[in-house]
Design a protein around this motif. Structure first.
Motif, PDB file in Angstrom:
ATOM      1  N   ASN A 157       0.822  -1.213   0.000  1.00  0.00           N
ATOM      2  CA  ASN A 157       0.000   0.000   0.000  1.00  0.00           C
ATOM      3  C   ASN A 157       0.858   1.265   0.000  1.00  0.00           C
ATOM      4  OD1 ASN A 157       0.908  -0.549   2.565  1.00  0.00           O
ATOM      5  ND2 ASN A 157      -0.987   0.032   3.593  1.00  0.00           N
TER       6      ASN A 157
ATOM      7  N   GLU B 106       0.945   2.865  -3.369  1.00  0.00           N
ATOM      8  CA  GLU B 106      -0.273   3.533  -3.816  1.00  0.00           C
ATOM      9  C   GLU B 106      -0.361   4.978  -3.328  1.00  0.00           C
ATOM     10  OE1 GLU B 106      -3.696   1.168  -2.983  1.00  0.00           O
ATOM     11  OE2 GLU B 106      -2.707  -0.711  -3.514  1.00  0.00           O
ATOM     12  N   LEU B 107       0.596   5.408  -2.516  1.00  0.00           N
ATOM     13  CA  LEU B 107       0.607   6.807  -2.093  1.00  0.00           C
ATOM     14  C   LEU B 107       0.907   7.708  -3.285  1.00  0.00           C
ATOM     15  CD1 LEU B 107       2.623   6.496   1.244  1.00  0.00           C
ATOM     16  CD2 LEU B 107       0.142   6.527   0.942  1.00  0.00           C
ATOM     17  N   GLU B 108       0.297   8.873  -3.300  1.00  0.00           N
ATOM     18  CA  GLU B 108       0.427   9.753  -4.458  1.00  0.00           C
ATOM     19  C   GLU B 108       1.842  10.307  -4.621  1.00  0.00           C
ATOM     20  OE1 GLU B 108      -2.485  12.808  -4.345  1.00  0.00           O
ATOM     21  OE2 GLU B 108      -4.193  11.444  -4.566  1.00  0.00           O
ATOM     22  N   ASN B 109       2.467  10.695  -3.518  1.00  0.00           N
ATOM     23  CA  ASN B 109       3.791  11.318  -3.593  1.00  0.00           C
ATOM     24  C   ASN B 109       4.677  10.733  -2.504  1.00  0.00           C
ATOM     25  OD1 ASN B 109       6.060  13.092  -3.536  1.00  0.00           O
ATOM     26  ND2 ASN B 109       4.821  14.704  -4.471  1.00  0.00           N
ATOM     27  N   HIS B 110       5.524   9.786  -2.879  1.00  0.00           N
ATOM     28  CA  HIS B 110       6.368   9.124  -1.889  1.00  0.00           C
ATOM     29  C   HIS B 110       7.367  10.101  -1.260  1.00  0.00           C
ATOM     30  CE1 HIS B 110       5.163   5.954  -4.830  1.00  0.00           C
ATOM     31  NE2 HIS B 110       4.878   5.313  -3.712  1.00  0.00           N
TER      32      HIS B 110
ATOM     33  N   THR C  45       7.166  13.423  -0.729  1.00  0.00           N
ATOM     34  CA  THR C  45       6.522  14.295   0.248  1.00  0.00           C
ATOM     35  C   THR C  45       6.160  13.526   1.512  1.00  0.00           C
ATOM     36  OG1 THR C  45       5.641  15.683  -1.526  1.00  0.00           O
ATOM     37  CG2 THR C  45       4.591  15.853   0.636  1.00  0.00           C
ATOM     38  N   TYR C  46       5.679  12.323   1.338  1.00  0.00           N
ATOM     39  CA  TYR C  46       5.292  11.491   2.478  1.00  0.00           C
ATOM     40  C   TYR C  46       6.493  11.223   3.388  1.00  0.00           C
ATOM     41  CZ  TYR C  46       4.003   7.255   5.030  1.00  0.00           C
ATOM     42  OH  TYR C  46       3.792   6.321   6.010  1.00  0.00           O
TER      43      TYR C  46
ATOM     44  N   VAL D 267      -3.877   7.030   3.940  1.00  0.00           N
ATOM     45  CA  VAL D 267      -4.966   6.569   3.081  1.00  0.00           C
ATOM     46  C   VAL D 267      -5.712   5.400   3.703  1.00  0.00           C
ATOM     47  CG1 VAL D 267      -5.544   5.668   0.796  1.00  0.00           C
ATOM     48  CG2 VAL D 267      -3.719   7.355   1.049  1.00  0.00           C
TER      49      VAL D 267
END
Length: 251
Positions: free
Chosen positions: A131, A134-138, A140-141, A164
């Motif tokens: 999962n 599936e994060l939009e921006n690795h 930034t995360y 998420v």
């Protein structure tokens, strides 16, 4: 740096090892948990003021304050988030409790680490579950949450929140440079991540190749092998009207 508030200017000789004992409780039991909930996914703990008061008797303290929590099962390096008056225990994030597995007495040893850690330049991490992909921006995360850990140690595990999904994301620390324990404070850290542990590569699509046609190119289909050979058996003549010979009367 001076942490003393008793007006005394002389300091005691700092011993080689400075040890404390205290109860160990989940961070969620802290009376003002709403204000400290953001450190639930970190290596930061809340400590009694008495620990800082004892440390303040010594000079040349290494900051930021770093401690090692030691239980019967394991040990964990963490940093002090704040020292609070009136506490009789340390309050630690759930991910640390999972690691050290405190016994029924809830009493742990706490060792003050009197040395600085080298600033990190690179870390290689591996998520446990897909999962994370599936994060939009690795980028930034990781920039937002990875710095919650002031120290990263090779061959250990950290836990970051999943914005998420309901569950957290667990990461293995595969490599740290330039040392096995690195500081993330005030440093530009290069982060590289490997494929998740549960990642399965999608199978390639199967392509079918039609069988070759063995028929001659110029041979039409459904043509008898011997089209001009008469068939003498069971052959019936076809009736054609007005096909007989004519005769004139009187000839």
């Amino acid at each position: 740096m001076d942490y003393r508030n008793d007006g005394i200017s002389n300091y005691e000789k700092k011993p080689e090892n400075i040890l404390f004992t205290a109860g160990c409780r989940p961070l969620c039991y802290y009376y003002d948990y709403d204000k400290v909930q953001h450190i639930e996914h970190s290596n930061k703990i809340i400590m009694p003021m008495r620990i800082l008061e004892r440390l303040s008797k010594y000079e040349n303290l290494t900051t930021p304050f770093t401690f090692e929590i030691i239980s019967d099962k394991d040990k964990y390096i963490c940093s002090a988030y704040e020292f609070v008056i009136g506490l009789d225990a340390i309050y630690v994030p759930h991910c640390i409790l999972e690691r050290i597995q405190v016994n029924d007495s809830n009493i742990v040893a706490i060792r003050y680490i009197d040395k600085p850690f080298v600033k990190g330049t690179k870390v290689v991490i591996q998520p446990h579950t897909s999962n994370f992909l599936e994060l939009e921006n690795h980028k930034t995360y990781l920039e937002q949450y990875l710095n919650n850990y002031t120290l990263l140690k090779k061959n250990t595990m950290i836990v970051l929140p999943d914005p998420v999904y309901v569950y957290n994301i667990y990461f293995n620390i595969i490599e740290t440079e330039p040392a096995d324990i690195i500081s993330t404070v005030d440093t530009d850290l290069e982060v590289e991540f490997k494929a998740p542990l549960d990642y399965v590569e999608k199978p390639k699509p199967i392509t079918f190749t039609p069988a070759p046609d063995n028929k001659p190119d110029n041979k039409p289909d459904n043509i008898p092998m011997f089209p001009n050979k008469p068939n003498n058996k069971n052959t019936k003549k076809k009736f054609i009207p007005f096909s007989g010979k004519g005769h004139r009367l009187g000839d």
